[in-house]
Design an enzyme around this catalytic site. Structure first.
Site, mmCIF file in Angstrom:
data_model
loop_
_atom_site.group_PDB
_atom_site.id
_atom_site.type_symbol
_atom_site.label_atom_id
_atom_site.label_comp_id
_atom_site.label_asym_id
_atom_site.label_seq_id
_atom_site.Cartn_x
_atom_site.Cartn_y
_atom_site.Cartn_z
ATOM 1 N N CYS A 1 18.005 41.915 35.775
ATOM 2 C CA CYS A 1 18.523 40.965 34.504
ATOM 3 C C CYS A 1 16.407 39.555 35.406
ATOM 4 O O CYS A 1 16.625 39.039 34.495
ATOM 5 C CB CYS A 1 19.216 39.858 34.728
ATOM 6 S SG CYS A 1 20.251 41.140 33.909
ATOM 7 N N HIS B 1 17.558 34.094 30.946
ATOM 8 C CA HIS B 1 18.046 35.115 30.352
ATOM 9 C C HIS B 1 19.321 35.206 29.609
ATOM 10 O O HIS B 1 19.922 33.959 30.108
ATOM 11 C CB HIS B 1 18.001 36.023 32.070
ATOM 12 C CG HIS B 1 19.046 36.962 32.573
ATOM 13 N ND1 HIS B 1 18.935 38.037 31.481
ATOM 14 C CD2 HIS B 1 20.306 37.789 32.217
ATOM 15 C CE1 HIS B 1 19.435 38.449 31.240
ATOM 16 N NE2 HIS B 1 21.110 38.411 31.740
ATOM 17 N N ASN C 1 23.518 41.569 26.564
ATOM 18 C CA ASN C 1 22.482 41.051 27.317
ATOM 19 C C ASN C 1 22.043 42.935 27.159
ATOM 20 O O ASN C 1 22.250 43.190 27.816
ATOM 21 C CB ASN C 1 23.208 41.422 28.761
ATOM 22 C CG ASN C 1 22.395 41.076 29.890
ATOM 23 O OD1 ASN C 1 21.381 40.988 29.877
ATOM 24 N ND2 ASN C 1 23.499 40.593 31.165
HETATM 25 N N1 COA Z 1 38.377 43.476 26.225
HETATM 26 C C1 COA Z 1 39.253 43.241 26.547
HETATM 27 N N2 COA Z 1 39.797 42.875 27.489
HETATM 28 C C2 COA Z 1 39.058 43.017 28.385
HETATM 29 C C3 COA Z 1 38.431 43.155 28.884
HETATM 30 C C4 COA Z 1 37.081 43.582 27.583
HETATM 31 N N3 COA Z 1 36.493 44.270 27.011
HETATM 32 N N4 COA Z 1 37.215 43.260 30.139
HETATM 33 C C5 COA Z 1 38.338 43.371 31.196
HETATM 34 N N5 COA Z 1 39.548 42.738 30.012
HETATM 35 C C6 COA Z 1 40.676 42.306 30.386
HETATM 36 C C7 COA Z 1 41.138 42.159 32.195
HETATM 37 O O1 COA Z 1 40.874 43.854 32.076
HETATM 38 C C8 COA Z 1 42.004 41.356 33.024
HETATM 39 O O2 COA Z 1 42.934 42.062 32.357
HETATM 40 P P1 COA Z 1 44.125 41.525 33.337
HETATM 41 O O3 COA Z 1 44.447 40.225 33.426
HETATM 42 O O4 COA Z 1 45.143 42.129 32.321
HETATM 43 O O5 COA Z 1 44.234 42.189 34.886
HETATM 44 C C9 COA Z 1 41.597 40.207 32.010
HETATM 45 O O6 COA Z 1 40.610 40.878 31.051
HETATM 46 C C10 COA Z 1 40.235 39.187 32.793
HETATM 47 O O7 COA Z 1 39.586 39.756 33.543
HETATM 48 P P2 COA Z 1 38.425 39.617 33.960
HETATM 49 O O8 COA Z 1 37.390 39.714 34.287
HETATM 50 O O9 COA Z 1 39.217 38.572 35.212
HETATM 51 O O10 COA Z 1 37.812 37.725 32.828
HETATM 52 P P3 COA Z 1 36.139 37.027 32.990
HETATM 53 O O11 COA Z 1 37.088 35.868 32.269
HETATM 54 O O12 COA Z 1 36.160 36.888 34.459
HETATM 55 O O13 COA Z 1 35.235 37.646 32.369
HETATM 56 C C11 COA Z 1 33.202 38.681 32.181
HETATM 57 C C12 COA Z 1 34.724 38.554 31.999
HETATM 58 C C13 COA Z 1 32.511 39.783 32.728
HETATM 59 C C14 COA Z 1 33.490 38.373 31.317
HETATM 60 C C15 COA Z 1 32.694 37.335 33.105
HETATM 61 O O14 COA Z 1 33.604 37.310 34.479
HETATM 62 C C16 COA Z 1 31.341 37.069 33.374
HETATM 63 O O15 COA Z 1 31.246 36.722 32.308
HETATM 64 N N6 COA Z 1 30.373 37.349 34.892
HETATM 65 C C17 COA Z 1 29.968 37.143 34.685
HETATM 66 C C18 COA Z 1 28.847 38.599 34.206
HETATM 67 C C19 COA Z 1 27.441 38.678 33.415
HETATM 68 O O16 COA Z 1 26.737 37.819 33.203
HETATM 69 N N7 COA Z 1 26.431 39.297 34.116
HETATM 70 C C20 COA Z 1 25.528 39.391 33.885
HETATM 71 C C21 COA Z 1 24.689 39.445 34.810
HETATM 72 S S1 COA Z 1 23.290 39.345 34.894
#
Ligand code: COA
Length: 331
Positions: free
Chosen positions: A113, A258, A288
């Protein structure tokens, strides 16, 4: 002393639009979950046969048109992407062939990224040292063909889109215009927090049929960990650029981060004290797009009249590696 300045911007995204509802058919997810956690509503994915150099070519043509230059005017290509058309060589050489520029150097940058920021910073240095005059910098990505589209991979699969953006950077003698400063960072201690483990040269052979039956061939991320570092390093590297040039946050006319996640962008803007109208966000349309996201957002912002002559524009990125960086420029 020469300065480097962007004189052309362009972008291209594939026609195929994938909605959150489309994803619901393939995995256990929902439009509501995706919108709430990421801000993404649609993303564009390539069709069979599309190449990352092909996406880059479309963006490059538009950037050249905008700059009023022809392909032959380009004396260096820098291609930022995690993907290539084939395992090797990098997409930069495939693009150079498509542009009909045999002999013109073409360099690949694989910093996820932050790739476009690394690429633009490299272009800036080659221009300021007088090595090249017109550099084409491309950020292009095809993520969709490498995602696990089952429920197992849903945390990653809903985030990513395909696309390309390009800029033409040129040498100028104008003192008060162009790229003012660039700042790059990396911390490999966190490489495995956002990565794809296989194929890997540690295995003999590096790819096997058995590997393809596991989830270790798909990208993995510790989402919350990545989020925490992103909202810390994004503002830090913007402040670094401001300190290096003597500007303050209030001087920034437009911030083009980004496009990782709407919640990350909002948190960064809030931490910096930047009003939302100075922030570019298009993640709802494209998801993204990794190295492509900043040049796509810059090209759109320009088309929408949000970048005007003389504006102070700040770019910043954070991503796998971890890598992060910023560019501050006077348009
Ligand atoms: N749809 C539905 N549920 C989903 C899912 C999806 N696409 N992806 C994950 N879940 C579920 C998980 O399994 C988890 O379930 P559980 O509570 O039963 O275990 C729940 O949602 C919460 O998951 P979690 O990973 O803790 O969610 P979060 O609030 O951290 O959100 C992201 C996930 C990825 C959106 C967040 O962590 C994020 O934005 N991270 C940075 C990502 C990023 O920008 N990366 C690139 C950097 S350049």
């Amino acid at each position: 002393m020469l300065n480097s300045k962007i004189i052309g911007v362009g972008h291209y995204v594939p026609e195929r639009v994938i909605t959150n509802h489309d994803l619901e058919q393939w995995m256990d997810t929902s439009d509501e979950w995706i919108r709430e956690r990421t801000g993404i509503i649609t993303r564009h994915w390539v069709k069979e046969g599309d190449t990352v150099s092909g996406l880059g070519l479309e963006a490059a043509k538009k950037a050249l048109d905008h700059a009023g230059l022809k392909a032959e005017d380009i004396d260096f290509i820098i291609f930022a992407s995690m993907a290539s058309d084939h395992d090797f060589p990098g997409a930069g050489c495939f693009l150079q062939e498509k542009m009909g520029l045999p002999g013109v150097p073409s360099m690949d940058i694989r910093n996820a990224c932050t790739g476009f920021i690394y690429a633009l910073s490299t272009a800036d240095k080659f221009i300021k040292t007088g090595t090249y005059k017109n550099i084409l910098v491309v950020g292009a990505e095809i993520q969709s063909t490498g995602l696990d589209l089952s429920t197992r991979g849903r945390d990653m699969a809903v985030l990513f889109g395909d696309g390309a953006g390009a800029v033409v950077v040129t040498a100028t003698e104008e003192k008060d215009k162009g790229i003012l400063t660039t700042h790059l960072h990396a911390d490999g201690r966190f490489a495995k927090k956002l990565w794809c483990e296989w194929p890997s040269v540690t295995h003999h052979p590096r790819i096997t049929k058995e590997m393809c039956e596991t989830d270790r061939i798909y990208p993995k991320m510790e989402g919350r960990f990545v989020f925490k570092y992103a909202v810390t390093y994004f503002p830090q590297v913007v402040q670094e650029a401001l300190e290096a040039t003597g500007y303050s946050v209030e001087d920034i006319d437009l911030f083009i981060p980004h496009q990782a996640n709407q919640r990350i962008t909002e948190a960064v803007a809030q931490r910096l004290g930047l009003p939302w109208e100075k922030v570019v966000s298009n993640i709802h349309k494209y998801g993204n797009t990794t190295a492509a996201s900043i040049p796509i957002a810059m090209s759109e912002a320009f088309q929408e009249g949000r970048i005007k002559d003389g504006d102070l524009v700040c770019l910043a990125a954070f991503g796998a590696g971890f890598t992060w960086g910023s560019v501050l420029m006077r348009w």
